[in-house]
Design an enzyme around this catalytic site. Structure first.
Site, PDB file in Angstrom:
ATOM      1  N   GLU B  61       1.029  -1.632  -0.358  1.00 21.72           N
ATOM      2  CA  GLU B  61       0.432  -0.011  -0.449  1.00 21.72           C
ATOM      3  C   GLU B  61       1.066   1.205   0.069  1.00 21.72           C
ATOM      4  OE1 GLU B  61      -0.061  -3.174   2.137  1.00 21.72           O
ATOM      5  OE2 GLU B  61      -2.845  -3.360   0.948  1.00 21.72           O
ATOM      6  N   HIS B 130     -10.222  -4.933  11.062  1.00 17.44           N
ATOM      7  CA  HIS B 130     -11.548  -4.473   9.326  1.00 17.44           C
ATOM      8  C   HIS B 130     -12.276  -3.773  10.263  1.00 17.44           C
ATOM      9  CE1 HIS B 130      -8.365  -7.845   8.321  1.00 17.44           C
ATOM     10  NE2 HIS B 130      -8.486  -7.147   7.408  1.00 17.44           N
TER      11      HIS B 130
END
Lengths: 342, 328
Positions: B61, B130
């Site tokens: 990322e 998450h």
């Protein structure tokens, strides 16, 4: 893999490059040196504030890179960037004004010592976050490939940044996508106060390229010829569409990490050894030895640069600070952005 | 003419239309090409645009966000997809230190026209790492704009505006609502960034929300209507810049405000709205500004935790009755 080395054209008693080339290198290196020496004086007078990382000792790297590139190529680097920026065409006047925080600075007093930019010469700036410019330079290269040019992006960083994860992610994608990027680590031996030896089991930084099958080689960074040769060789490889190349340019900074660093972590002997290799001094000696210029001609260059730097200081001193309202410009391209002001 | 489209299809239409219109727009991220997108938002795009413009990245990322920033500085208009904003935390150096600051530190010499997009917020029993919402974090940063919208028609128009905008923009979507369908107009249209939408008109209380919390908020308004309580419902759509005027106007009419915000409460979107309403509508308030946020905790796995953590219609109805002094 270690890139195949061609025999160096540099021989001791005859010039490998033209007189103009030697004088161009010498003049640029001297300009950077005198600029920074004067900037340090201004820092001592508290006219320059904030962080100030000087390039003194590393000038041959900027000089040798610039002469090996063509118009259209881009450069992005870290915060020790006065030399690279001046090499790219930032005037000493605009640079000194920036250090003084003045509205006439290269980025209008918004960046200071770490953040010069020059869009017209594709200088993508000095980045203040160690290693952050490595993916950015990779993206600049991606855009060149996307647009179908034969330009490359020189992405420079220090030995400290070679330990950042961003490097490994970028090397991997650049090799996978064969991007036109030349990675250059300027290994000056110290990440702030921490020697390369103390940061990794792998001390020859060019070997990092091996994990990606990226052509990689070490380069002597104390003279512009060897830097120019290596960058030219790498650029040829990159422009042939073969993807990235990695150079470890070994150099030395004579001063501390920043103005506030007395650099007690280094021995006097080590500093003296490298001062014997001073790129400005050795290039001057070489020019004289090879008869490329007379002492008088060298003196003329010195005088001209001295006058240029003093004029830059005067210009910076006499320039106004940016109006406080400029704080609200250039945060967004949107002109009527509704800033919260209460 | 309108037709029903899911949020994922609406987002895809926005990207496809903009990529047809402008050669410099491209999409990159994990699984966006050959896999058709982790949530199928980019389905079929590789086929139409090829691997030059729909780029599968490795799981990196920080690296690919930075590559996007560099490409944006050098004349392209990247759309960087994060599989979720939770993973984008690895890329925050590039979003916060670079994308947001490029224009300022170069004094306008370099722009950074980039869109970072992906789902934000909880999505069921996914546990601590998450389930986070990042609107408040990102909206705190000058230089960024933050869109958070799950209405398919508006999300499409806003994403198109974001792709054309010259500033870096974070687009916050919702994993749970990618399949959520609603009417989407045919043809070309844009929705302006920084303008809230009034989804339901009312007189007794103003409810402000955004992203998937709009659903329990609208549900609560419906239930309240059955009891004779008329709620005005505002969908922020954009978090930064915040359209405070629309909220102030509404509160001047209703005199009461409840903010429903899935972000954590501390220094979040709801806190900012409460500050500005006390500043600009102080004399109009008949009750303290009240908020329903996600719990001030990490979100554990068990279903009972999910239920306790999130705002829901019951909690909203109770808060409304409190500001109306119907219950205490």
């Amino acid at each position: 893999m270690v890139a195949e080395k061609k025999k160096s054209p540099v021989k001791k008693n005859q010039p490998a490059y033209s007189k103009e080339q030697y004088l161009q290198w010498y003049e640029l290196m001297l300009r950077i040196r005198r600029f920074e020496e004067r900037a340090l004086v201004a820092y001592g007078q508290q006219k320059v504030r904030g962080f100030c990382h000087v390039y003194i000792g590393q000038e041959a790297v900027a000089a040798g890179i610039e002469s090996a590139l063509k118009p259209g190529d881009a450069i992005v680097t870290a915060y020790r960037q006065h030399g690279t920026a001046i090499g790219r065409g930032v005037t000493t006047q605009a640079a000194m004004s920036e250090l003084f925080g003045k509205a006439t600075g290269i980025v209008k007093g918004k960046g200071g010592s770490m953040h010069f930019f020059l869009a017209e010469n594709k200088y993508f700036g000095g980045n203040g976050i160690v290693g952050a410019q490595i993916p950015i330079g990779t993206g600049i290269a991606l855009a060149e490939k996307y647009k179908g040019t034969d330009n490359l992006c020189v992405t420079m960083f220090g030995d400290g940044a070679a330990r950042q994860g961003a490097l490994y992610e970028s090397f991997n994608m650049a090799m996978t996508w064969k991007l036109p990027v030349l990675y250059i680590v300027e290994n000056n031996g110290y990440a702030m106060g921490t020697s390369v030896a103390r940061t990794s089991n792998v001390q020859e930084l060019y070997k990092i390229g091996n994990a990606f099958d990226m052509p990689s080689e070490p380069v002597d960074g104390m003279n512009p010829e060897s830097v120019h040769e290596a960058v030219s060789r790498a650029a040829e490889h990159i422009r042939a569409g073969k993807g990235p190349y990695f150079l470890e340019i070994n150099t030395y900074r004579y001063k501390g990490h920043s103005v506030s660093d007395p650099a007690r972590y280094r021995s006097k002997d080590e500093v003296e050894e490298y001062k014997g290799k001073d790129p400005v001094k050795t290039t001057e000696e070489k020019i004289l030895r090879l008869g490329l210029a007379t002492e008088a001609e060298i003196q003329e260059i010195k005088d001209a640069i001295k006058a240029e730097i003093e004029a830059a200081v005067k210009f910076a001193e006499e320039s106004p600070y940016p109006d406080a309202s400029e704080l609200y410009t250039d945060n967004y391209t949107q002109k009527d952005y509704p800033f919260i002001r209460d | 003419m309108a037709r029903k489209l899911s949020l994922r299809d609406a987002l895809r239409e926005a990207m496809v239309e903009e990529m047809r219109r402008d050669e410099t727009v491209f999409l990159m991220g994990e699984e966006v090409a050959e896999y058709d997108g982790a949530y199928k938002v980019s389905k079929g795009m590789l086929e139409e645009f090829g691997p030059k413009r729909v780029i599968d990245t490795p799981i990196a990322e920080l690296g690919f966000a930075g590559i996007g920033v560099g490409a944006a500085m050098n004349g392209l208009r990247p759309i960087v997809e994060f599989m979720t904003w939770n993973f984008a935390v690895l890329a925050f150096d590039q979003i916060v230190n670079n994308a947001a600051k490029t224009l300022s530190q170069s004094a306008g010499q370099f722009k950074c026209p980039i869109v970072f997009r992906g789902p934000s917020g909880s999505a069921g029993q996914l546990a601590q790492q998450h389930s986070q919402m990042f609107e408040s974090w990102l909206a705190n940063v000058p230089g960024l704009k933050v869109i958070s919208c799950t209405d398919p028609a508006d999300a499409k128009g806003l994403l198109k505006s974001a792709i054309r905008d010259d500033d870096p923009i974070c687009v916050m979507e919702s994993e749970l609502l990618y399949g959520y369908e609603d009417e989407v107009p045919e043809g070309e249209y844009l929705v302006p960034i920084g303008v809230a939408a009034v989804r339901r008109y009312g007189d007794d209380v103003t409810l402000v929300s955004f992203n998937k919390m709009m659903l329990p908020t609208l549900k609560a308004a419906e239930e309240l209507a059955k009891e004779g309580i008329s709620a005005e419902v505002i969908d922020l759509r954009t978090i930064r810049p915040l359209d405070i005027d629309t909220i102030v106007e509404s509160v001047k009419k209703t005199n009461r405000l409840v903010v429903i915000d899935e972000s954590w409460p501390f220094a979040g979107v709801s806190a900012e709205i409460a500050y500005r309403i006390q500043k600009y509508a102080f004399d109009y308030l008949d009750a303290p500004v009240t908020r329903i946020n996600a719990a001030d905790t990490s979100l554990g796995y068990a279903p009972t935790f999910v239920e306790e953590y999130l705002p829901n219609p019951e909690k909203i109805i109770r808060a409304v009755k409190e500001v109306l002094y119907v219950v205490r």
